[in-house]
Write a protein that holds these residues in place. Structure first.
Motif, mmCIF file in Angstrom:
data_model
loop_
_atom_site.group_PDB
_atom_site.id
_atom_site.type_symbol
_atom_site.label_atom_id
_atom_site.label_comp_id
_atom_site.label_asym_id
_atom_site.label_seq_id
_atom_site.Cartn_x
_atom_site.Cartn_y
_atom_site.Cartn_z
ATOM 1 N N LYS A 40 -2.082 6.466 -7.365
ATOM 2 C CA LYS A 40 -3.275 6.709 -8.169
ATOM 3 C C LYS A 40 -4.519 6.601 -7.298
ATOM 4 O O LYS A 40 -4.616 5.697 -6.463
ATOM 5 C CB LYS A 40 -3.364 5.679 -9.301
ATOM 6 C CG LYS A 40 -2.214 5.733 -10.278
ATOM 7 C CD LYS A 40 -2.238 4.575 -11.251
ATOM 8 C CE LYS A 40 -1.685 3.302 -10.627
ATOM 9 N NZ LYS A 40 -0.269 3.369 -10.275
ATOM 10 N N THR A 41 -5.468 7.495 -7.494
ATOM 11 C CA THR A 41 -6.716 7.426 -6.745
ATOM 12 C C THR A 41 -7.575 6.270 -7.263
ATOM 13 O O THR A 41 -7.699 6.074 -8.484
ATOM 14 C CB THR A 41 -7.475 8.756 -6.859
ATOM 15 O OG1 THR A 41 -6.644 9.786 -6.306
ATOM 16 C CG2 THR A 41 -8.788 8.713 -6.101
ATOM 17 N N LEU A 42 -8.129 5.520 -6.320
ATOM 18 C CA LEU A 42 -8.913 4.329 -6.649
ATOM 19 C C LEU A 42 -10.257 4.397 -5.930
ATOM 20 O O LEU A 42 -10.332 4.843 -4.779
ATOM 21 C CB LEU A 42 -8.182 3.060 -6.216
ATOM 22 C CG LEU A 42 -6.720 2.907 -6.640
ATOM 23 C CD1 LEU A 42 -6.098 1.682 -5.962
ATOM 24 C CD2 LEU A 42 -6.602 2.787 -8.151
ATOM 25 N N MET A 43 -11.295 3.935 -6.585
ATOM 26 C CA MET A 43 -12.596 3.833 -5.925
ATOM 27 C C MET A 43 -13.119 2.413 -6.108
ATOM 28 O O MET A 43 -12.900 1.799 -7.162
ATOM 29 C CB MET A 43 -13.596 4.837 -6.500
ATOM 30 C CG MET A 43 -14.925 4.853 -5.744
ATOM 31 S SD MET A 43 -16.152 5.939 -6.499
ATOM 32 C CE MET A 43 -15.880 7.447 -5.594
ATOM 33 N N SER A 52 -9.305 -2.823 -6.685
ATOM 34 C CA SER A 52 -9.242 -3.309 -5.311
ATOM 35 C C SER A 52 -7.838 -3.149 -4.760
ATOM 36 O O SER A 52 -7.075 -4.105 -4.693
ATOM 37 C CB SER A 52 -9.648 -4.782 -5.257
ATOM 38 O OG SER A 52 -9.514 -5.271 -3.939
ATOM 39 N N ASN A 53 -7.485 -1.957 -4.397
ATOM 40 C CA ASN A 53 -6.218 -1.702 -3.720
ATOM 41 C C ASN A 53 -6.375 -0.368 -3.011
ATOM 42 O O ASN A 53 -7.389 0.326 -3.204
ATOM 43 C CB ASN A 53 -5.063 -1.650 -4.725
ATOM 44 C CG ASN A 53 -3.693 -1.738 -4.050
ATOM 45 O OD1 ASN A 53 -3.588 -2.084 -2.870
ATOM 46 N ND2 ASN A 53 -2.652 -1.398 -4.782
ATOM 47 N N LEU A 54 -5.400 -0.011 -2.227
ATOM 48 C CA LEU A 54 -5.375 1.318 -1.615
ATOM 49 C C LEU A 54 -3.923 1.693 -1.382
ATOM 50 O O LEU A 54 -3.026 0.860 -1.487
ATOM 51 C CB LEU A 54 -6.202 1.353 -0.318
ATOM 52 C CG LEU A 54 -5.799 0.422 0.828
ATOM 53 C CD1 LEU A 54 -4.687 1.014 1.688
ATOM 54 C CD2 LEU A 54 -7.003 0.128 1.703
ATOM 55 N N GLY A 55 -3.717 2.967 -1.091
ATOM 56 C CA GLY A 55 -2.349 3.403 -0.836
ATOM 57 C C GLY A 55 -1.529 3.588 -2.094
ATOM 58 O O GLY A 55 -0.325 3.821 -2.033
ATOM 59 N N LYS A 87 0.843 -1.190 0.000
ATOM 60 C CA LYS A 87 0.000 0.000 0.000
ATOM 61 C C LYS A 87 0.886 1.252 0.000
ATOM 62 O O LYS A 87 1.609 1.477 -0.936
ATOM 63 C CB LYS A 87 -0.952 -0.046 1.205
ATOM 64 C CG LYS A 87 -1.753 -1.363 1.301
ATOM 65 C CD LYS A 87 -2.687 -1.516 0.116
ATOM 66 C CE LYS A 87 -3.721 -2.619 0.293
ATOM 67 N NZ LYS A 87 -3.212 -3.977 0.109
ATOM 68 N N TYR A 88 0.816 2.057 1.030
ATOM 69 C CA TYR A 88 1.551 3.329 1.036
ATOM 70 C C TYR A 88 3.064 3.120 1.041
ATOM 71 O O TYR A 88 3.801 3.961 0.541
ATOM 72 C CB TYR A 88 1.136 4.166 2.245
ATOM 73 C CG TYR A 88 -0.325 4.492 2.233
ATOM 74 C CD1 TYR A 88 -0.835 5.441 1.351
ATOM 75 C CD2 TYR A 88 -1.215 3.829 3.065
ATOM 76 C CE1 TYR A 88 -2.184 5.727 1.315
ATOM 77 C CE2 TYR A 88 -2.567 4.103 3.037
ATOM 78 C CZ TYR A 88 -3.045 5.049 2.166
ATOM 79 O OH TYR A 88 -4.381 5.315 2.119
ATOM 80 N N SER A 89 3.541 2.022 1.618
ATOM 81 C CA SER A 89 4.993 1.820 1.693
ATOM 82 C C SER A 89 5.589 1.691 0.303
ATOM 83 O O SER A 89 6.601 2.316 -0.016
ATOM 84 C CB SER A 89 5.305 0.569 2.514
ATOM 85 O OG SER A 89 4.828 0.715 3.829
ATOM 86 N N SER A 90 4.959 0.889 -0.526
ATOM 87 C CA SER A 90 5.388 0.776 -1.921
ATOM 88 C C SER A 90 4.987 2.041 -2.674
ATOM 89 O O SER A 90 5.803 2.668 -3.347
ATOM 90 C CB SER A 90 4.742 -0.456 -2.563
ATOM 91 O OG SER A 90 4.742 -0.348 -3.959
#
Lengths: 412, 68
Positions: free
Chosen positions: A361-364, A355-358, A206-209
């Motif tokens: 790119k913005t994802l919904m 299906s991801n977060l962090g 997520k945010y780390s990568s």
């Protein structure tokens, strides 16, 4: 080395002394490592000498990532895994056996929920679910066979903010470790060690990568818990031998080495590259999320907006105290109907339906039909997921472009 | 006095505790090392008080065996 957070994010885990040393961590893409003599290899296998023999067990690139991440969490030691779910599963496995019990906050991420409901039950490990904010319920749920408390620092997608110091105090009182999934907050927003947490787990993809390029996970001992008092049998044995490193030894030697959910060297490399810019990205993630959460309250399709950085969020005071007022980068939206939710997703041209977060790119995503598709109605309710729920993982693009896309007023 | 460390006979000063021996041998990351004394695993709290004796056989073992 007593470096600051950003210096650790860039330098920890990578040797910097010597002539001609690479400035980026080399990707050691090798399954095995050879030795000149049979005795030398025997010594490493036996543990008499430090060294690498096989990348399922350890790999130099993965070790570098472990060292960097442990430095960011100001922890004692950690073990990387092939995914965040693998890190959670191994952590549970290191602390529990058949007949044991854990207490977990209601409203966990769907994958964790499925692991606890479906896998742990088959292994004879029981779970009591409690509201993250009802601290008396946590105390009442603890049994003689309870081996850990599990919580997400900010739950996904309900966005409850756990009061980690309170829960850590309860865990300590009852002699069990508090395990915290810190994926949504990352070590950048706040120090879980300072809050008193004992173990943190992360999904590193997520945010780390940060780029959505890699999957990975890690479990870190924050160096707070006295493992010599731990009732988990595997840890008891390891603690006698390795003292303060008892839990990490149990995790590494008793679980990870044998179950084989190892992180690939190339994913470790990508995650390390991502960590170098974690602070800059998280600051932008949080700024953009606050802008969107504020603006979307007036969106015609939106019935309600949940974001821990908003002034009216019930846990905003905790966010101010421990996370510097930054509420992370997930915004949960409620629409009037499932049809409206789908129509909105279908209308987006810049924001991805994934299906991801962090990710940068913005994802919904519509959680009920995807992540929670197989969850029972009561489990969905526990997670705060209904047919009208949308999860927005806010990226670091130009925020006006994101707003234009969400308001369907652009030509992207 | 002579002791056996990881299969090698070595001469060490008298009067060392286990923790003192780890330091004397400049063992890397001593917190991550377990010690077997004459075939028995030594509990960590005993590292500070157990004296090494002539003829002892010691094994220093990293838990990150096969890695680090």
């Amino acid at each position: 080395m007593n470096w600051g957070f950003d210096t650790n994010a860039i330098h920890a885990g990578v040797p910097s002394q010597g002539d001609g040393v690479p400035t980026a961590i080399p990707i050691v893409q090798s399954a095995s490592f050879s030795y000149d003599t049979a005795t030398a290899l025997e010594d490493v296998f036996a543990g008499r000498q430090r060294g690498y023999v096989y990348s399922r067990i350890s790999n130099p690139t993965v070790t570098a990532l472990e060292e960097r991440f442990v430095a960011l969490e100001n922890g004692r030691a950690g073990v990387a895994f092939s995914s965040g779910m693998a890190a959670i599963a191994a952590t549970i496995e290191s602390l529990c056996e058949a007949g044991d019990h854990l207490v977990a906050s209601a409203g966990l991420f769907g994958g964790t929920l499925a692991l606890f409901d479906e896998v742990l039950s088959r292994r004879g490990i029981s779970v009591t679910w409690v509201d993250v904010t009802c601290h008396d319920d946590w105390k009442q749920a603890i049994q003689p066979n309870t081996r850990l408390l599990f919580v997400e620092a900010i739950s996904n997608p309900r966005l409850d903010v756990a009061n980690i110091p309170e829960l850590a105090a309860i865990a300590t009182q009852y002699g069990v470790p508090l395990v915290v999934d810190n994926t949504l907050t990352t070590p950048y927003l706040g120090s879980l060690r300072e809050m008193g947490a004992h173990v943190v787990v992360h999904c590193l993809g997520k945010y780390s990568s940060g780029s959505g390029s890699s999957v990975g996970g890690i479990a870190v001992d924050l160096g707070v818990f006295d493992w010599s008092t731990c009732q988990s049998k595997l840890v008891q044995v390891a603690s006698k031998r390795f003292g303060a490193f008892g839990w990490v030894a149990a995790l590494k030697k008793g679980v990870a080495t044998h179950t084989g959910a190892c992180l690939s060297p190339i994913n470790a490399y990508f995650i390390m590259m991502g960590l170098e810019s974690l602070s800059l990205r998280m600051a932008r993630h949080c700024e953009n999320a606050l802008v969107l959460a504020t603006a979307l309250a007036d969106h015609p399709l939106v019935e309600s907006v949940t974001y821990p950085g908003l002034p009216h969020h019930p846990h905003r005071a905790f966010v101010d105290q421990w996370y510097g007022g930054r509420g992370g980068a997930i915004v949960t939206l409620t629409t009037r109907s499932k049809s409206d939710a789908f129509t909105w997703i279908d209308s987006l041209r810049l924001i991805r339906n994934a299906s991801n977060l962090g990710d940068a790119k913005t994802l919904m995503i519509h959680p009920a039909s995807t992540i929670y598709r197989e969850a029972s109605p009561d489990r969905r309710a526990m997670a705060g997921v209904t047919d009208t729920t949308l999860r927005l993982s806010v990226g670091i693009e130009t925020v006006s472009d994101l707003l234009d896309d969400l308001l369907n007023r652009r030509s992207v | 006095m002579n002791v056996t460390i990881n299969g090698q006979i070595e001469e060490i000063p008298s009067g060392l505790t286990i923790i003192g021996l780890l330091a004397h041998k400049s063992v890397e990351m001593p917190d991550m090392v377990s010690v077997e004394l004459n075939g028995e695993i030594l509990d960590r709290p005993a590292f500070d008080t157990t004296l090494v004796s002539e003829g002892d056989s010691l094994e220093f073992l990293y838990f990150m065996g096969g890695g680090q």
